[in-house]
Design an enzyme around this catalytic site. Structure first.
Site, PDB file in Angstrom:
ATOM      1  N   PHE A 140     -18.126  -1.718  39.893  1.00 64.49           N
ATOM      2  CA  PHE A 140     -19.334  -1.186  39.245  1.00 64.49           C
ATOM      3  C   PHE A 140     -20.494  -1.362  40.209  1.00 64.49           C
ATOM      4  CE2 PHE A 140     -23.173  -1.163  36.759  1.00 64.49           C
ATOM      5  CZ  PHE A 140     -22.980  -0.074  35.924  1.00 64.49           C
ATOM      6  N   ASP A 230     -21.747  -6.031  47.367  1.00 70.97           N
ATOM      7  CA  ASP A 230     -22.629  -5.842  46.217  1.00 70.97           C
ATOM      8  C   ASP A 230     -22.688  -7.185  45.480  1.00 70.97           C
ATOM      9  OD1 ASP A 230     -23.739  -5.392  43.732  1.00 70.97           O
ATOM     10  OD2 ASP A 230     -22.770  -3.449  43.439  1.00 70.97           O
ATOM     11  N   LYS A 259     -30.629  -8.466  39.576  1.00 68.72           N
ATOM     12  CA  LYS A 259     -30.393  -9.386  38.463  1.00 68.72           C
ATOM     13  C   LYS A 259     -31.095 -10.743  38.595  1.00 68.72           C
ATOM     14  CE  LYS A 259     -26.182  -7.315  36.593  1.00 68.72           C
ATOM     15  NZ  LYS A 259     -26.555  -6.972  35.235  1.00 68.72           N
TER      16      LYS A 259
HETATM   17  C1  LIG Z   1     -22.266  -5.508  40.766  1.00 65.67           C
HETATM   18  C2  LIG Z   1     -23.348  -4.651  40.191  1.00 65.67           C
HETATM   19  N1  LIG Z   1     -23.945  -3.737  40.969  1.00 65.67           N
HETATM   20  C3  LIG Z   1     -24.934  -2.964  40.501  1.00 65.67           C
HETATM   21  C4  LIG Z   1     -25.370  -3.055  39.199  1.00 65.67           C
HETATM   22  C5  LIG Z   1     -26.481  -2.161  38.708  1.00 65.67           C
HETATM   23  O1  LIG Z   1     -27.634  -2.913  38.564  1.00 65.67           O
HETATM   24  P1  LIG Z   1     -28.874  -2.330  37.719  1.00 65.67           P
HETATM   25  O2  LIG Z   1     -28.429  -2.245  36.304  1.00 65.67           O
HETATM   26  O3  LIG Z   1     -29.963  -3.334  37.955  1.00 65.67           O
HETATM   27  O4  LIG Z   1     -29.204  -0.996  38.307  1.00 65.67           O
HETATM   28  C6  LIG Z   1     -24.769  -3.992  38.347  1.00 65.67           C
HETATM   29  C7  LIG Z   1     -25.191  -4.105  36.944  1.00 65.67           C
HETATM   30  O5  LIG Z   1     -24.503  -4.614  36.102  1.00 65.67           O
HETATM   31  C8  LIG Z   1     -23.738  -4.817  38.861  1.00 65.67           C
HETATM   32  O6  LIG Z   1     -23.120  -5.718  38.095  1.00 65.67           O
END
Ligand SMILES: Cc1ncc(COP(=O)(O)O)c(C=O)c1O
Length: 414
Positions: A140, A230, A259
């Site tokens: 994700f 990520d 986050k």
């Molecule tokens: C690993 C990862 N990358 C990207 C995102 C996307 O982040 P945002 O919701 O702040 O755009 C998330 C959100 O859950 C995530 O867990």
């Protein structure tokens, strides 16, 4: 002030119905607890989806952000601001990175990393044909057009028409698959970058197998591919180290954060090596290649600086490791207590989950009715991502409620 029931009725009329919120309106919090408008108290094991590591309304955090609010909020990137420079320094001092670009969310950080990778290959490596992104099934990376395109869960792309490409998805944890993808057709690499999470979080709390991240590093070095971690969910202490990759002997070229970075104030970051940073550097006489009006905003960066200071001063990352071990042990026991119902306990630090045979949403809803907030990750996982200030008594209370809910049959195969 309208009542909770009145607000829920208004919400039903005025909000886009994309989410599936639990029917409570949260109004205030303290540490690991939050209260709704009807006065009900909840034990919060979600921390705003792995965001509020300091818990709610941490007094030092609140004072630092309030002080910045009264001093300077926003000036744009036409100028520097002190908080942005200090926040970048804080990330650089604690990670592999040499340079940082700030934005506002995880999706936006991954967008920035994707643009960096394409432009690095085109401008720095002089290999403009290297445009393919390699990503993993079950991953994700966000909900923007580009990041949903590299997210390895097709359900998030349904109905949105043609997306970004080319993208090649490979099995998470499978180094041989990565080797084939990175080598490219006829041994000529076409990928600009590979992106992976050190723990697939939204995919169901899947920890990278030992040696996987280091193996990817070696493959990227051999093929001139950028390695992007990520760390939007795993970064800033969540796994018991500053960054998830630090559990392995490896460093990426690029790491994305969001986050936990702002303690609840929206902020994202692309942290990169000196070499990779050239991918987003302005060329003499050229346009600004990437930008964000709010990115690196003084208020958001002051929040990040407060997070760094407080995590360190209060020894909270060590606490994540200890509390995480305790929670992990408690969740493991559920596998024995509920055979065939709780299938597995997974995770690291305070990013944990149990896989259930039935619907995890039923478990989450029943726990909420009993005053415990949890969330779902992936198809069958109930996730714990509590604030780092969580105490053993909170964890015991949470696991006690969860046990009662499981004993009532929620989450079992129907
Ligand atoms: C690993 C990862 N990358 C990207 C995102 C996307 O982040 P945002 O919701 O702040 O755009 C998330 C959100 O859950 C995530 O867990």
């Amino acid at each position: 002030m309208p009542t909770q029931a009145e607000l829920l009725a208004i919400a039903d009329k005025v909000l886009v119905k994309n989410y599936r919120q639990q029917p409570i309106v949260l109004e205030r919090g303290r540490g690991c607890e939050v209260w709704d408008l009807a006065g009900a108290r909840y034990l919060d094991m979600t921390a705003g989806i792995a965001v509020c590591g300091l818990g709610h309304a941490h007094p030092t955090f609140t004072a630092r952000v309030a002080e910045q609010l009264a001093r300077l909020v926003h000036v744009s990137n036409l100028y520097f601001n002190d908080q942005q420079i200090l926040a970048a320094k804080a990330i650089v001092e604690r990670s592999f990175a040499s340079r940082v670009f700030f934005c506002n969310s995880g999706g936006e950080a991954n967008e920035g990393a994707m643009k960096l990778a394409r432009r690095y290959q085109a401008v720095v490596a002089e290999a403009p044909h290297r445009v393919t992104f390699i990503s993993t099934h079950g991953s994700f990376h966000g909900r923007t057009f580009a990041t949903v395109g590299i997210t390895g869960q097709p359900k998030y792309r349904e109905g949105f028409g043609p997306g970004i490409g080319p993208v090649e998805f490979i099995t998470y944890g499978d180094l041989a698959a990565a080797e084939r993808a990175l080598a490219g057709p006829d041994g000529k690499p076409t990928a600009c970058a590979i992106i992976v999470e050190p723990i697939q979080a939204e995919g169901g709390i899947v920890v990278a197998p030992p040696g996987y991240l280091a193996g990817l590093r070696a493959l990227c070095d051999a093929t001139g591919t950028l390695l992007i971690f990520d760390e939007v969910q795993t970064g800033i202490g969540r796994t018991g180290a500053w960054f998830g990759y630090q559990h392995d002997d490896v460093a990426p070229d690029v790491m994305t954060l969001a986050k936990g970075l702002g303690g609840g104030v929206p902020i994202g970051a692309v942290a990169c090596s000196e070499k990779a940073a050239a991918g987003l550097a302005a060329l003499p006489g050229g346009a600004v290649p990437h930008a964000s009006t709010f990115g690196g905003n003084a208020l958001a960066c002051a929040a990040a600086n407060a997070v760094f200071d407080i995590l360190e001063r209060e020894g909270l990352i060590e606490r994540v490791a200890q509390a995480g071990q305790y929670l992990g042990g408690q969740l493991e026991q559920l596998v024995d207590v509920f055979p065939g119902h709780v299938l597995e306990a997974r995770g690291r630090g305070l990013l944990r989950g149990i896989a259930v045979a039935g619907a995890p949403t039923d478990v989450v809803a029943a726990c909420r009715q009993k005053g415990l907030l949890l969330s779902v990750a992936g198809a069958n996982v109930v996730r714990f991502a509590p604030p780092y200030v969580v105490e053993r008594a909170h964890l015991d209370e949470a696991v006690g409620i969860l046990k009662g809910v499981l004993a009532s049959g929620a989450g079992a195969k129907k």
